[in-house]
Design an enzyme around this catalytic site. Structure first.
Site, PDB file in Angstrom:
ATOM      1  CG  HIS A 281     -28.309  39.418 -41.896  1.00  0.00           C
ATOM      2  ND1 HIS A 281     -27.198  39.933 -42.518  1.00  0.00           N
ATOM      3  CD2 HIS A 281     -28.070  38.098 -41.736  1.00  0.00           C
ATOM      4  CE1 HIS A 281     -26.312  38.979 -42.707  1.00  0.00           C
ATOM      5  NE2 HIS A 281     -26.806  37.850 -42.250  1.00  0.00           N
ATOM      6  CG  ASP A 293     -23.978  35.850 -44.385  1.00  0.00           C
ATOM      7  OD1 ASP A 293     -23.004  35.614 -43.663  1.00  0.00           O
ATOM      8  OD2 ASP A 293     -25.096  36.184 -43.954  1.00  0.00           O
ATOM      9  CD  GLU A 327     -26.488  37.610 -38.525  1.00  0.00           C
ATOM     10  OE1 GLU A 327     -26.373  36.552 -37.892  1.00  0.00           O
ATOM     11  OE2 GLU A 327     -25.615  38.004 -39.342  1.00  0.00           O
ATOM     12  CD  GLU A 328     -22.793  38.659 -41.018  1.00  0.00           C
ATOM     13  OE1 GLU A 328     -23.244  38.056 -41.998  1.00  0.00           O
ATOM     14  OE2 GLU A 328     -22.209  38.071 -40.070  1.00  0.00           O
ATOM     15  CG  ASP A 355     -28.363  34.667 -41.964  1.00  0.00           C
ATOM     16  OD1 ASP A 355     -27.917  34.899 -40.831  1.00  0.00           O
ATOM     17  OD2 ASP A 355     -27.727  34.879 -43.024  1.00  0.00           O
ATOM     18  CG  HIS A 426     -18.593  35.925 -42.804  1.00  0.00           C
ATOM     19  ND1 HIS A 426     -18.507  35.605 -41.468  1.00  0.00           N
ATOM     20  CD2 HIS A 426     -19.904  36.174 -43.031  1.00  0.00           C
ATOM     21  CE1 HIS A 426     -19.697  35.696 -40.906  1.00  0.00           C
ATOM     22  NE2 HIS A 426     -20.572  36.043 -41.833  1.00  0.00           N
TER      23      HIS A 426
HETATM   24 ZN   LIG Z   1     -25.767  35.956 -42.192  1.00  0.00          ZN
END
Ligand SMILES: [Zn+2]
Length: 468
Positions: A281, A293, A327-328, A355, A426
């Site tokens: 993503h 990420d 995606e998130e 991912d 994140h």
């Molecule tokens: Zn991810």
């Protein structure tokens, strides 16, 4: 040995025994079909690991555009750039599949302890959270370490700010506090919720991520605090101190925004209608630079097509690189892919997602039947030079999930040494320096080799030699 014992004891006639043996041992042992791939796979791995091209591309992406939350100008610009770069890579087909995405914005945030003593604490709102009134929400804190503890003290929660200080027990079990904490606390009458950051303890690092509001339950503001501050509030509460907190969040949801999945293809030379998808993503959270990420996974997937182009390798089937959007916080890119290509899903031979970071590769997760597993395991045996020989019991990913469920094709995920993944997941620490160029190169090589062999092998993955 076992067969002779079975026949000696006259349990099964010998002829029948041989038949059972023949069918029991997977046809995959016949790996003659693999031999012609030793040389091209070695070439692919050598090309992938000869320089730090992938890392430089990732560094350009994250240095230039930074983090790329759905709806942000940064994501829109990064998508434009990727499509233009894919064209410069001379991929056979490059296009953007338009997708409407949720557009959540964070706004200004602050958290204060107003009593017993004034303190400012670092705070990071959870994705899709509602905001507070502009003057903030000030209330007493109720500090608990589990949903059960909240249940037991539900009568104390009304009008409070609930603080979940749940210890990290791995992402799966712990993320439930981030996702469901707000509705659990709201159900007990809380005004807002703070959750201990879901991730490995770091250096007072804040981890954001999506929450989900349950239907019919009031939506209350929700934010993450650091592990250190969650423990601090727990100690204060244990001392019997009355803690008062003031949370201010400017979060709001704007109308859906335009975005796109970026598609780049190497067209199959013989069966272009049969497709091997490799994806990651392209969006990220609005912290750090979305390098691990999932900028790294997206670039590694992208490298599959670039490497094969540079080596002039044209597989029988089409290899389709997908940089998924959103995606998130909504999965709109993955859902769009399923709906847009639903008619072609039966001709999707395999879907692979990266991912889980691009640290040193260890292999692949795989969901597929026994024949698929033995063929993939055979191919993976050629990936020893990059350490990606292991084939785990299950594979897949969030973005390819909807298509896998609808099309029931084999699914794979790139597996890497994930020891550091949840340290930076994140967070503001998700920057390109956390990725070693050689690891990313190996990940790209492993993906490219696996995709190439599956896209080129004479029999379709899951079928034995000569069935087509
Ligand atoms: Zn991810």
């Amino acid at each position: 040995m076992l067969l002779r014992m079975l026949s000696r004891r006259r349990i099964l006639p010998l002829g029948l025994l041989l038949f059972v043996a023949a069918t029991a041992i997977p046809a995959a042992q016949d790996t003659a079909w693999l031999e012609p791939y030793r040389e091209p796979v070695a070439k692919i791995l050598a090309a992938a690991t000869k320089d730090d091209f992938a890392w430089q591309r990732l560094a350009y992406l994250t240095d230039t555009f930074g983090n790329r939350l759905s709806g942000s100008q940064a994501l829109t610009d990064a998508i434009e750039w990727a499509a233009a770069e894919m064209a410069r890579d001379k991929l056979d087909t490059v296009r953007k599949d338009p997708v409407k995405v949720p557009h959540w914005v964070r706004g200004a945030e602050s958290l204060e302890v107003t009593s017993p003593h004034h303190l400012r604490l670092p705070v990071l709102g959870l994705g899709l959270s509602v905001g507070t009134p502009s003057e903030g929400i000030e209330a007493d804190a109720l500090v608990v370490d589990s949903f059960l503890a909240l249940e037991q003290r539900a009568s104390e929660a009304r009008g409070k700010i609930v603080v979940f200080n749940e210890p990290f027990k791995g992402y799966g079990p712990t993320v439930a506090y981030r996702v469901n904490g707000a509705s659990q606390a709201a159900e007990a009458g809380a005004l807002a919720v703070l959750v201990r950051s879901v991730g490995l303890d770091g250096l007072r690092t804040l981890h954001t991520g999506m929450l989900t509001y349950r239907e019919g339950v009031p939506k209350i503001p929700a934010a993450a605090i650091s592990g250190e501050d969650a423990d601090r509030l727990t100690r204060m509460a244990a001392r019997g101190e009355r803690i008062r907190l003031k949370l201010t969040m400017g979060a709001e949801m704007l109308p859906d925004a335009d975005s796109a999945n970026v598609i780049g293809e190497i067209r199959g030379r013989e069966k272009p209608e049969e497709i091997v998808v490799v994806g990651g993503h392209f969006d990220s959270w609005d912290v750090g630079a979305g390098a691990t990420d999932d900028g790294g996974g997206a670039v590694a997937a992208w490298e599959v097509a670039r490497l094969l182009k540079t080596l002039d390798l044209k597989p029988r089937r089409t290899i389709r690189v997908v940089l998924f959007t959103n995606e998130e916080n909504g999965l709109r890119g993955g859902l769009d892919y399923r709906d847009r290509y639903r008619a072609d899903l039966s001709r999707h031979v395999l879907m692979i997602e990266s991912d889980a970071g691009v640290f040193a590769p260890i292999g692949f997760g795989l969901s597929g039947n026994e024949t698929v597993r033995s063929q993939v395991t055979a191919i993976a045996s050629l990936l020893a030079p990059v350490g990606a020989t292991h084939v785990a019991a299950t594979g897949g990913g969030a973005d390819i999930g909807p298509s896998i469920t609808a099309g029931r094709m084999p699914a794979m995920s790139l597996d890497v040494d994930g020891a550091k993944y949840f340290l930076i997941h994140h967070t503001d620490a998700d920057t390109v320096d956390k990725i070693h160029p050689a690891d990313l190169a190996k990940c790209a090589g492993a993906l490219a080799a696996m995709a190439y062999v599956v896209a080129d092998m004479p029999q379709r993955l899951g079928e034995t030699t000569g069935t087509r």
